[in-house]
Design an enzyme around this catalytic site. Sequence first.
Site, mmCIF file in Angstrom:
data_model
loop_
_atom_site.group_PDB
_atom_site.id
_atom_site.type_symbol
_atom_site.label_atom_id
_atom_site.label_comp_id
_atom_site.label_asym_id
_atom_site.label_seq_id
_atom_site.Cartn_x
_atom_site.Cartn_y
_atom_site.Cartn_z
ATOM 1 N N GLU A 153 0.822 -1.202 0.000
ATOM 2 C CA GLU A 153 0.000 0.000 0.000
ATOM 3 C C GLU A 153 0.858 1.254 0.000
ATOM 4 O O GLU A 153 2.053 1.222 0.348
ATOM 5 C CB GLU A 153 -0.956 0.013 1.199
ATOM 6 C CG GLU A 153 -0.289 -0.041 2.552
ATOM 7 C CD GLU A 153 -1.280 -0.294 3.692
ATOM 8 O OE1 GLU A 153 -2.192 -1.132 3.527
ATOM 9 O OE2 GLU A 153 -1.128 0.344 4.745
ATOM 10 N N ARG B 253 -2.095 -8.209 13.046
ATOM 11 C CA ARG B 253 -1.990 -7.096 13.988
ATOM 12 C C ARG B 253 -0.976 -7.373 15.083
ATOM 13 O O ARG B 253 -0.847 -8.499 15.553
ATOM 14 C CB ARG B 253 -3.366 -6.795 14.599
ATOM 15 C CG ARG B 253 -4.366 -6.316 13.558
ATOM 16 C CD ARG B 253 -5.759 -6.103 14.131
ATOM 17 N NE ARG B 253 -6.670 -5.604 13.100
ATOM 18 C CZ ARG B 253 -7.307 -6.376 12.228
ATOM 19 N NH1 ARG B 253 -7.159 -7.704 12.297
ATOM 20 N NH2 ARG B 253 -8.086 -5.855 11.306
#
Length: 391
Positions: A129, A270
């Site tokens: 990204e 995460r």
Amino acid sequence: MDRLTNTIRPYAWGSTTAIAELLGVEPTGEPQAEMWMGAHPGAPSRTARGPLDKVIDEDPGHELGRAAVAKFGPRLPFLLKLLAAGAPLSLQVHPDLEQAREGYEDEESRGIPVDAPNRNYKDANHKPELICALTEFDGLCGFRDPVEAADLLAGLGVDSLKPYVDLLHAKPQEAALREVLTAVLTADPEEMAATVTEVTEAAGRLGGAYAPYAGIAHHYPGDPGVIAAMLLNHVRLQPGEALFLGAGVPHAYLDGLGVEIMANSDNVLRCGLTPKHVDVPELLRIVRFEATDPGVLRPEASPDGEEVYDTPIDEFRLSRFVLPEGSAAAHDLTAATPQILLCVAGAVRVGGAVGAGGTEELAPGQSVFVPAGEKTELSGVGTVFRATVMA
């Protein structure tokens, strides 16, 4: 060409004002975190022809172009977003393509529902990204040098951090970062919460380089991710600057408004700063334990006025046009690949030849999808981001 109506995601970390201000509308009072532009099935953009994912499904060769379909398959390979962080996002990493395929196949074979809270891999794709700042934008990106991280931790004067400081000084880079992150994420929760409380008090008192971590701790009291965050580089982007996040690089966005583009995936592992599932063993398999320079990107201008953010992957290509007052020339954006054009400032026109039928007027926050090969010109005064692929 299709004008897009886009979904705004109300995640808790979202700003209550930033997206509304860009759109020129009154804030709702609720968090508005992300505005999605694309064909992701979770929230596809809507067009006069129907949801964009369905439009593409009906004729991918026409909408995406043959080269893009041959390279990426019959779906739009990127997702474009406006991202407005009013509080820190979760500290996270993304898998590379091979890891994503292996992880997805493994969870599928074990029958874990794709919407299960303990599911890591929602699809078999990677998720590189790029975030480009529209306002001053704070984030964390990549590991610090272990010695620098040790000095930052030591400066807090918290006794329970000393074992981490010693490890960071004593071990080679990869081992030091791996052992300390593992120790932080597997520590006794009550003991870690007490340490984070001490860290929060010290960081708030010291300010300066510690101020970002005091802010993080305010939002996530007692979370081990506060300590993990101090192992990472703090970055402050100015408008127009960007960060590329590749596979295995730990990162988090803290505050600000930006344009984000990513491969069309939802795979996240995460590390902390979240109430969601943290799979420590899988996370440690994915993270790249190496100190890195965050590598702030600035756009490279081409002779035709397009400013390109150079990245090492093909699923997306992000650029922008800054159209000044008094510029009469139109920019020819016709391409053999699909495009999404997003206006973030001013007022611009997109369509065939300027003045011809089918031209769309775009204000800040408005966007269009342009099928592959469609004659497209851009004019007006303002700033427009262009998202496409390298096929």
